[in-house]
Design an enzyme around this catalytic site. Structure first.
Site, PDB file in Angstrom:
ATOM      1  N   LEU A 182     -19.393  29.753 -33.440  1.00 49.14           N
ATOM      2  CA  LEU A 182     -18.490  30.853 -33.766  1.00 49.14           C
ATOM      3  C   LEU A 182     -17.050  30.366 -33.766  1.00 49.14           C
ATOM      4  O   LEU A 182     -16.673  29.533 -32.936  1.00 49.14           O
ATOM      5  CB  LEU A 182     -18.642  31.986 -32.753  1.00 49.14           C
ATOM      6  CG  LEU A 182     -20.042  32.561 -32.584  1.00 49.14           C
ATOM      7  CD1 LEU A 182     -19.986  33.843 -31.770  1.00 49.14           C
ATOM      8  CD2 LEU A 182     -20.706  32.818 -33.920  1.00 49.14           C
ATOM      9  N   GLY A 191     -23.124  28.586 -31.837  1.00 51.52           N
ATOM     10  CA  GLY A 191     -23.505  29.217 -33.105  1.00 51.52           C
ATOM     11  C   GLY A 191     -24.050  28.220 -34.128  1.00 51.52           C
ATOM     12  O   GLY A 191     -24.808  28.600 -35.038  1.00 51.52           O
ATOM     13  N   ASN A 237     -24.457  26.110 -25.583  1.00 50.84           N
ATOM     14  CA  ASN A 237     -23.621  25.706 -24.440  1.00 50.84           C
ATOM     15  C   ASN A 237     -22.774  26.852 -23.886  1.00 50.84           C
ATOM     16  O   ASN A 237     -21.808  26.620 -23.165  1.00 50.84           O
ATOM     17  CB  ASN A 237     -22.709  24.540 -24.862  1.00 50.84           C
ATOM     18  CG  ASN A 237     -21.785  24.922 -26.013  1.00 50.84           C
ATOM     19  OD1 ASN A 237     -22.173  25.682 -26.888  1.00 50.84           O
ATOM     20  ND2 ASN A 237     -20.581  24.407 -26.017  1.00 50.84           N
ATOM     21  N   GLU A 238     -23.138  28.089 -24.251  1.00 52.46           N
ATOM     22  CA  GLU A 238     -22.296  29.240 -23.876  1.00 52.46           C
ATOM     23  C   GLU A 238     -21.968  29.282 -22.384  1.00 52.46           C
ATOM     24  O   GLU A 238     -20.816  29.488 -22.003  1.00 52.46           O
ATOM     25  CB  GLU A 238     -22.959  30.556 -24.304  1.00 52.46           C
ATOM     26  CG  GLU A 238     -22.778  30.916 -25.773  1.00 52.46           C
ATOM     27  CD  GLU A 238     -23.705  30.143 -26.698  1.00 52.46           C
ATOM     28  OE1 GLU A 238     -24.461  29.267 -26.225  1.00 52.46           O
ATOM     29  OE2 GLU A 238     -23.677  30.416 -27.913  1.00 52.46           O
TER      30      GLU A 238
HETATM   31  N1  CO8 Z   1     -13.677  27.584 -33.236  1.00 53.05           N
HETATM   32  C1  CO8 Z   1     -12.415  27.395 -33.672  1.00 53.05           C
HETATM   33  N2  CO8 Z   1     -11.837  26.188 -33.763  1.00 53.05           N
HETATM   34  C2  CO8 Z   1     -12.572  25.135 -33.383  1.00 53.05           C
HETATM   35  C3  CO8 Z   1     -13.884  25.248 -32.897  1.00 53.05           C
HETATM   36  C4  CO8 Z   1     -14.455  26.564 -32.835  1.00 53.05           C
HETATM   37  N3  CO8 Z   1     -15.698  26.789 -32.413  1.00 53.05           N
HETATM   38  N4  CO8 Z   1     -14.345  24.012 -32.588  1.00 53.05           N
HETATM   39  C5  CO8 Z   1     -13.352  23.161 -32.880  1.00 53.05           C
HETATM   40  N5  CO8 Z   1     -12.283  23.813 -33.347  1.00 53.05           N
HETATM   41  C6  CO8 Z   1     -11.009  23.256 -33.813  1.00 53.05           C
HETATM   42  C7  CO8 Z   1     -10.325  22.402 -32.752  1.00 53.05           C
HETATM   43  O1  CO8 Z   1      -9.558  23.199 -31.876  1.00 53.05           O
HETATM   44  C8  CO8 Z   1      -9.470  21.502 -33.621  1.00 53.05           C
HETATM   45  O2  CO8 Z   1      -8.383  22.275 -34.056  1.00 53.05           O
HETATM   46  P1  CO8 Z   1      -6.930  21.590 -34.401  1.00 53.05           P
HETATM   47  O3  CO8 Z   1      -7.206  20.646 -35.533  1.00 53.05           O
HETATM   48  O4  CO8 Z   1      -6.070  22.744 -34.761  1.00 53.05           O
HETATM   49  O5  CO8 Z   1      -6.503  20.887 -33.127  1.00 53.05           O
HETATM   50  C9  CO8 Z   1     -10.358  21.254 -34.851  1.00 53.05           C
HETATM   51  O6  CO8 Z   1     -11.286  22.346 -34.883  1.00 53.05           O
HETATM   52  C10 CO8 Z   1     -11.148  19.964 -34.785  1.00 53.05           C
HETATM   53  O7  CO8 Z   1     -11.877  19.944 -33.575  1.00 53.05           O
HETATM   54  P2  CO8 Z   1     -12.210  18.589 -32.796  1.00 53.05           P
HETATM   55  O8  CO8 Z   1     -11.011  17.690 -32.838  1.00 53.05           O
HETATM   56  O9  CO8 Z   1     -12.736  18.957 -31.453  1.00 53.05           O
HETATM   57  O10 CO8 Z   1     -13.351  17.985 -33.729  1.00 53.05           O
HETATM   58  P3  CO8 Z   1     -14.406  16.844 -33.334  1.00 53.05           P
HETATM   59  O11 CO8 Z   1     -15.003  16.416 -34.631  1.00 53.05           O
HETATM   60  O12 CO8 Z   1     -13.804  15.811 -32.447  1.00 53.05           O
HETATM   61  O13 CO8 Z   1     -15.518  17.607 -32.450  1.00 53.05           O
HETATM   62  C11 CO8 Z   1     -17.015  19.421 -31.992  1.00 53.05           C
HETATM   63  C12 CO8 Z   1     -16.349  18.544 -33.068  1.00 53.05           C
HETATM   64  C13 CO8 Z   1     -17.966  18.572 -31.149  1.00 53.05           C
HETATM   65  C14 CO8 Z   1     -17.788  20.517 -32.714  1.00 53.05           C
HETATM   66  C15 CO8 Z   1     -15.893  20.022 -31.080  1.00 53.05           C
HETATM   67  O14 CO8 Z   1     -14.884  20.576 -31.907  1.00 53.05           O
HETATM   68  C16 CO8 Z   1     -16.371  21.114 -30.159  1.00 53.05           C
HETATM   69  O15 CO8 Z   1     -17.023  20.856 -29.171  1.00 53.05           O
HETATM   70  N6  CO8 Z   1     -16.008  22.376 -30.509  1.00 53.05           N
HETATM   71  C17 CO8 Z   1     -16.329  23.526 -29.685  1.00 53.05           C
HETATM   72  C18 CO8 Z   1     -17.745  23.925 -29.855  1.00 53.05           C
HETATM   73  C19 CO8 Z   1     -18.055  25.146 -29.042  1.00 53.05           C
HETATM   74  O16 CO8 Z   1     -18.047  25.125 -27.824  1.00 53.05           O
HETATM   75  N7  CO8 Z   1     -18.349  26.249 -29.728  1.00 53.05           N
HETATM   76  C20 CO8 Z   1     -18.649  27.478 -29.053  1.00 53.05           C
HETATM   77  C21 CO8 Z   1     -18.270  28.625 -29.922  1.00 53.05           C
HETATM   78  S1  CO8 Z   1     -18.813  30.135 -29.167  1.00 53.05           S
HETATM   79  C22 CO8 Z   1     -20.300  30.471 -29.936  1.00 53.05           C
HETATM   80  O17 CO8 Z   1     -20.639  29.905 -30.935  1.00 53.05           O
HETATM   81  C23 CO8 Z   1     -21.193  31.532 -29.373  1.00 53.05           C
HETATM   82  C24 CO8 Z   1     -20.559  32.493 -28.466  1.00 53.05           C
HETATM   83  C25 CO8 Z   1     -21.476  33.677 -28.229  1.00 53.05           C
HETATM   84  C26 CO8 Z   1     -20.979  34.655 -27.217  1.00 53.05           C
HETATM   85  C27 CO8 Z   1     -19.811  35.446 -27.677  1.00 53.05           C
HETATM   86  C28 CO8 Z   1     -19.518  36.524 -26.646  1.00 53.05           C
HETATM   87  C29 CO8 Z   1     -18.087  37.005 -26.691  1.00 53.05           C
END
Ligand code: CO8
Length: 281
Positions: A87, A132, A154-155
């Site tokens: 998400l 997501g 990983n929520e």
């Molecule tokens: N949403 C928005 N922005 C994101 C997200 C995300 N999920 N993930 C990464 N970004 C952004 C980063 O902040 C970064 O932004 P900027 O360029 O402005 O600094 C950009 O994307 C690139 O990110 P990375 O440098 O981290 O990219 P990498 O290629 O090094 O890593 C990963 C990729 C492994 C995917 C890493 O970005 C990561 O771990 N992201 C977070 C993943 C995560 O934890 N997602 C959880 C989302 S919550 C969800 O899906 C379910 C929630 C359900 C419950 C809701 C109840 C309220």
């Protein structure tokens, strides 16, 4: 709109949301005229995070595919390192409530469509698939993943609770025991670990091999009645879908009233900051 062989993006949908704009089509659709198999490629750099625009296009693509009697779907990413980061956290962080409601309803709709497609579906996981991203993959019927990436819900690790239907998709894939362990720990599994617990079905060394394995899976249905197959899948998956149909409004109301919770917003801020800091290191 007729499907055709060749890549195209949807341009008919509104794509300019304040602060959420994108530079091009966020979904690419390619349909093989001979086999009827569609390849849907998530194309929202840098990490295919699921914002309103991406989900709307995905949802509309799924509707269109069903209307056009699609014979199979491969879901993949245009990135070489991320399938989907899950998400879009910016949709959760200090949201505009009208947009937030639209986004969450679209997420619910998209899941119901993908989880319940009559045609077979394969996720070609060519990058990380947390949260997501894992939901999209487990909504498909089969998963082929490239080496050296991670996948999982990983929520809990980020202080959130996965909705029931996220859990249902995981349970359907790995069974209740592994789902409980995976969800409560919030573990992100490496490709090998994911294979061991059945979270993915096959490993591939590169995208080409992954596509070929996905196609091979879809060929298993060449001599199976599409209607009998679809009805069987529906029977197997209907409980989880009907469960969400029943409570989708209540869930939306609950989450909308909870989203501006101070602790949740603070947690999101810290997590978003940690992603930025990680990038700088
Ligand atoms: N949403 C928005 N922005 C994101 C997200 C995300 N999920 N993930 C990464 N970004 C952004 C980063 O902040 C970064 O932004 P900027 O360029 O402005 O600094 C950009 O994307 C690139 O990110 P990375 O440098 O981290 O990219 P990498 O290629 O090094 O890593 C990963 C990729 C492994 C995917 C890493 O970005 C990561 O771990 N992201 C977070 C993943 C995560 O934890 N997602 C959880 C989302 S919550 C969800 O899906 C379910 C929630 C359900 C419950 C809701 C109840 C309220």
């Amino acid at each position: 709109m007729a499907l055709r062989n060749g890549i195209r993006g949807f341009s008919i949908f509104s794509s300019s949301f304040r602060n959420y704009s994108s530079t091009g089509p966020v979904i690419n659709l390619q349909v093989n005229d001979k086999t009827g198999v569609a390849t849907v490629t998530l194309n929202r750099p840098p990490v295919n995070s699921l914002n309103l625009e991406l989900l709307t296009e995905l949802s509309n693509t799924l509707t269109e595919l069903e209307k056009n009697k699609c014979r199979g779907l491969m879901l993949t990413s245009s990135s070489n390192s991320v399938f989907s980061a899950g998400l879009d956290l910016l949709e959760l962080y200090k949201p505009n409530l009208d947009r937030f409601k639209q986004w969450w309803s679209t997420l619910q709709q998209t899941w119901m469509k993908l989880y319940g497609t009559p045609y077979p579906t394969v996720a070609v996981i060519n990058g990380h698939a947390p949260a997501g991203g894992c939901l999209l993959a487990t909504s498909c019927e089969y998963r082929v993943m490239l080496n050296n990436f991670t996948i999982g819900l990983n929520e809990t690790k980020i202080g959130m609770v996965a909705p029931d239907w996220f859990i249902a998709s995981m349970k359907n894939t790995v069974g209740p025991r592994q789902a409980e362990l995976a969800l409560t720990t919030g573990n992100l599994f490496t490709t090998d670990e994911a294979l061991k617990i059945g979270l993915i079905d096959e490993v591939a060394v590169n995208k080409e091999e992954a596509i070929s394995k996905a196609e091979k899976f879809l060929h298993r249905y060449d001599n199976v009645s599409p209607l009998a197959r679809a009805l069987t899948k529906q029977t197997l998956r209907k409980d989880a879908i009907q469960d969400l149909v029943k409570k989708q409004k209540t869930e939306l109301e609950n989450i909308t009233s909870f989203i501006n919770n101070e602790k949740l917003q603070k947690g999101l801020e810290v997590y978003l900051e940690s992603l930025k800091q990680k990038k700088k290191q």
